[in-house]
Write an enzyme that holds these catalytic residues in place. Sequence first.
Site, mmCIF file in Angstrom:
data_model
loop_
_atom_site.group_PDB
_atom_site.id
_atom_site.type_symbol
_atom_site.label_atom_id
_atom_site.label_comp_id
_atom_site.label_asym_id
_atom_site.label_seq_id
_atom_site.Cartn_x
_atom_site.Cartn_y
_atom_site.Cartn_z
ATOM 1 N N ASN A 75 0.884 -1.166 0.000
ATOM 2 C CA ASN A 75 0.000 0.000 0.000
ATOM 3 C C ASN A 75 0.916 1.209 0.000
ATOM 4 O O ASN A 75 1.495 1.554 1.027
ATOM 5 C CB ASN A 75 -0.896 -0.021 1.253
ATOM 6 C CG ASN A 75 -1.691 1.265 1.404
ATOM 7 O OD1 ASN A 75 -1.831 2.032 0.455
ATOM 8 N ND2 ASN A 75 -2.219 1.503 2.603
ATOM 9 N N TRP A 76 1.054 1.807 -1.179
ATOM 10 C CA TRP A 76 2.039 2.890 -1.319
ATOM 11 C C TRP A 76 1.560 4.197 -0.702
ATOM 12 O O TRP A 76 2.341 5.131 -0.588
ATOM 13 C CB TRP A 76 2.366 3.102 -2.795
ATOM 14 C CG TRP A 76 3.279 2.052 -3.366
ATOM 15 C CD1 TRP A 76 3.737 0.921 -2.738
ATOM 16 C CD2 TRP A 76 3.863 2.057 -4.670
ATOM 17 N NE1 TRP A 76 4.565 0.222 -3.578
ATOM 18 C CE2 TRP A 76 4.663 0.896 -4.772
ATOM 19 C CE3 TRP A 76 3.786 2.918 -5.767
ATOM 20 C CZ2 TRP A 76 5.377 0.581 -5.927
ATOM 21 C CZ3 TRP A 76 4.490 2.609 -6.920
ATOM 22 C CH2 TRP A 76 5.286 1.453 -6.995
ATOM 23 N N LYS A 77 0.271 4.286 -0.381
ATOM 24 C CA LYS A 77 -0.296 5.522 0.178
ATOM 25 C C LYS A 77 -0.004 6.699 -0.773
ATOM 26 O O LYS A 77 -0.007 6.500 -1.976
ATOM 27 C CB LYS A 77 0.241 5.753 1.592
ATOM 28 C CG LYS A 77 0.048 4.496 2.466
ATOM 29 C CD LYS A 77 0.243 4.725 3.916
ATOM 30 C CE LYS A 77 0.022 3.402 4.655
ATOM 31 N NZ LYS A 77 0.077 3.539 6.098
ATOM 32 N N HIS A 123 -9.381 1.848 4.536
ATOM 33 C CA HIS A 123 -8.134 1.969 5.309
ATOM 34 C C HIS A 123 -8.360 2.937 6.477
ATOM 35 O O HIS A 123 -9.095 3.917 6.336
ATOM 36 C CB HIS A 123 -7.015 2.474 4.395
ATOM 37 C CG HIS A 123 -5.672 2.389 5.042
ATOM 38 N ND1 HIS A 123 -5.236 3.320 5.947
ATOM 39 C CD2 HIS A 123 -4.694 1.452 4.958
ATOM 40 C CE1 HIS A 123 -4.032 2.969 6.379
ATOM 41 N NE2 HIS A 123 -3.692 1.830 5.791
ATOM 42 N N GLU A 150 -6.665 5.268 7.594
ATOM 43 C CA GLU A 150 -6.364 6.678 7.288
ATOM 44 C C GLU A 150 -7.560 7.331 6.604
ATOM 45 O O GLU A 150 -7.845 8.512 6.820
ATOM 46 C CB GLU A 150 -5.096 6.769 6.424
ATOM 47 C CG GLU A 150 -3.849 6.477 7.254
ATOM 48 C CD GLU A 150 -2.710 5.848 6.487
ATOM 49 O OE1 GLU A 150 -2.712 5.867 5.245
ATOM 50 O OE2 GLU A 150 -1.794 5.318 7.153
ATOM 51 N N GLU A 209 -5.766 -4.433 10.549
ATOM 52 C CA GLU A 209 -4.710 -3.459 10.781
ATOM 53 C C GLU A 209 -4.997 -2.678 12.057
ATOM 54 O O GLU A 209 -5.781 -1.720 12.042
ATOM 55 C CB GLU A 209 -4.629 -2.478 9.604
ATOM 56 C CG GLU A 209 -4.314 -3.144 8.285
ATOM 57 C CD GLU A 209 -3.637 -2.177 7.327
ATOM 58 O OE1 GLU A 209 -2.586 -2.538 6.810
ATOM 59 O OE2 GLU A 209 -4.143 -1.061 7.123
ATOM 60 N N GLY A 262 2.280 2.506 10.613
ATOM 61 C CA GLY A 262 3.257 3.570 10.397
ATOM 62 C C GLY A 262 3.955 4.009 11.669
ATOM 63 O O GLY A 262 4.646 5.033 11.689
ATOM 64 N N SER A 285 3.116 -1.967 10.328
ATOM 65 C CA SER A 285 4.563 -2.073 10.586
ATOM 66 C C SER A 285 5.122 -3.471 10.331
ATOM 67 O O SER A 285 6.039 -3.907 11.016
ATOM 68 C CB SER A 285 4.896 -1.599 12.009
ATOM 69 O OG SER A 285 4.518 -0.244 12.169
ATOM 70 N N GLY A 320 2.743 -1.146 4.250
ATOM 71 C CA GLY A 320 2.889 0.263 3.898
ATOM 72 C C GLY A 320 4.344 0.612 3.651
ATOM 73 O O GLY A 320 4.883 0.366 2.571
ATOM 74 N N GLY A 321 4.998 1.154 4.660
ATOM 75 C CA GLY A 321 6.373 1.643 4.537
ATOM 76 C C GLY A 321 7.321 0.690 3.831
ATOM 77 O O GLY A 321 8.076 1.102 2.946
HETATM 78 P P1 PGA Z 1 2.731 0.350 7.590
HETATM 79 O O1 PGA Z 1 1.303 0.586 6.911
HETATM 80 O O2 PGA Z 1 3.226 -0.974 7.096
HETATM 81 O O3 PGA Z 1 3.579 1.510 7.131
HETATM 82 O O4 PGA Z 1 2.511 0.349 9.068
HETATM 83 C C1 PGA Z 1 0.410 -0.474 6.765
HETATM 84 C C2 PGA Z 1 -0.863 0.050 6.129
HETATM 85 O O5 PGA Z 1 -1.262 1.163 6.453
HETATM 86 O O6 PGA Z 1 -1.482 -0.646 5.305
#
Ligand code: PGA
Length: 255
Positions: A13-15, A98, A100, A170, A176, A216, A237-238
């Site tokens: 998930n590149w956001k 998500h 966010e 999640e 994050g 994470s 994500g990251g």
């Molecule tokens: P993260 O993000 O791996 O950077 O914690 C995961 C996500 O939001 O899908």
Amino acid sequence: MNKDLRNAVIAGNWKMNKTPAETTALINEMKPLVADADCKVVLCVPFVDIAAAVEAAKGSNIEIGAENVHFKASGAYTGEISADMLVASGVKYVVIGHSERRQYFGETDQTVNLRTLAAVNAGLTAIVCVGETLEQRELGYTETLLKYQTKMALTNLTKEQLKNIIIAYEPVWAIGTGVTATAEQADEGNGYVREAIAEVYGKDVAETVTIQYGGSMNPKNADELVAKVNVDGGLIGGASLKAEDFAVIVKAASK
Ligand code: PGA
């Protein structure tokens, strides 16, 4: 409990990261590193990067996803993108709900459900995100909340349509932050999601649904997380922004 009934899926998930040119470069770097994967490999990218991603991933085992989808087929919805538009652009997956989006953009369990229906009806696989905040966990509401979010997201979906559903558990406090859920907490959360599906669709169906962990996940903890019986891969994500890190996670899920 039979993990073999399910596909492990590692989805990036590149956001809000990467331009189209950066997308091409990163996917070209990833392709050889994940070519031997024994799990599904998906990259969910910003809308403007979809064309570059689909082109770069052509002929490889990487499939492309989007990060959101609107629930209407077309119309006066400025700034939104429909499921049919995604399908026509070569997209196969879409992240929905998500945390966010729930936190910053007013996404609710109702709109998550409508988006999920629109995605599945258009032939996309929906990666539906659920998860509790730290406060909800500390108050003891994790199970109640995960089951509620799961059932709400799947309202009016048929058993047949569940084949195009992935749920990503999640925990909001782990996204994050560098704080990962322990493998036991991840397995427990994913277990609640599976129970919720079983309560509505029956145990046999629930056993076939891919449930990812996200928050994470990184090259160091991926092995332990994906080995858990209820954890069928991850939403990353990251670590999905670095080819080598992402490839290590894909390898962990391929065992
Ligand atoms: P993260 O993000 O791996 O950077 O914690 C995961 C996500 O939001 O899908």
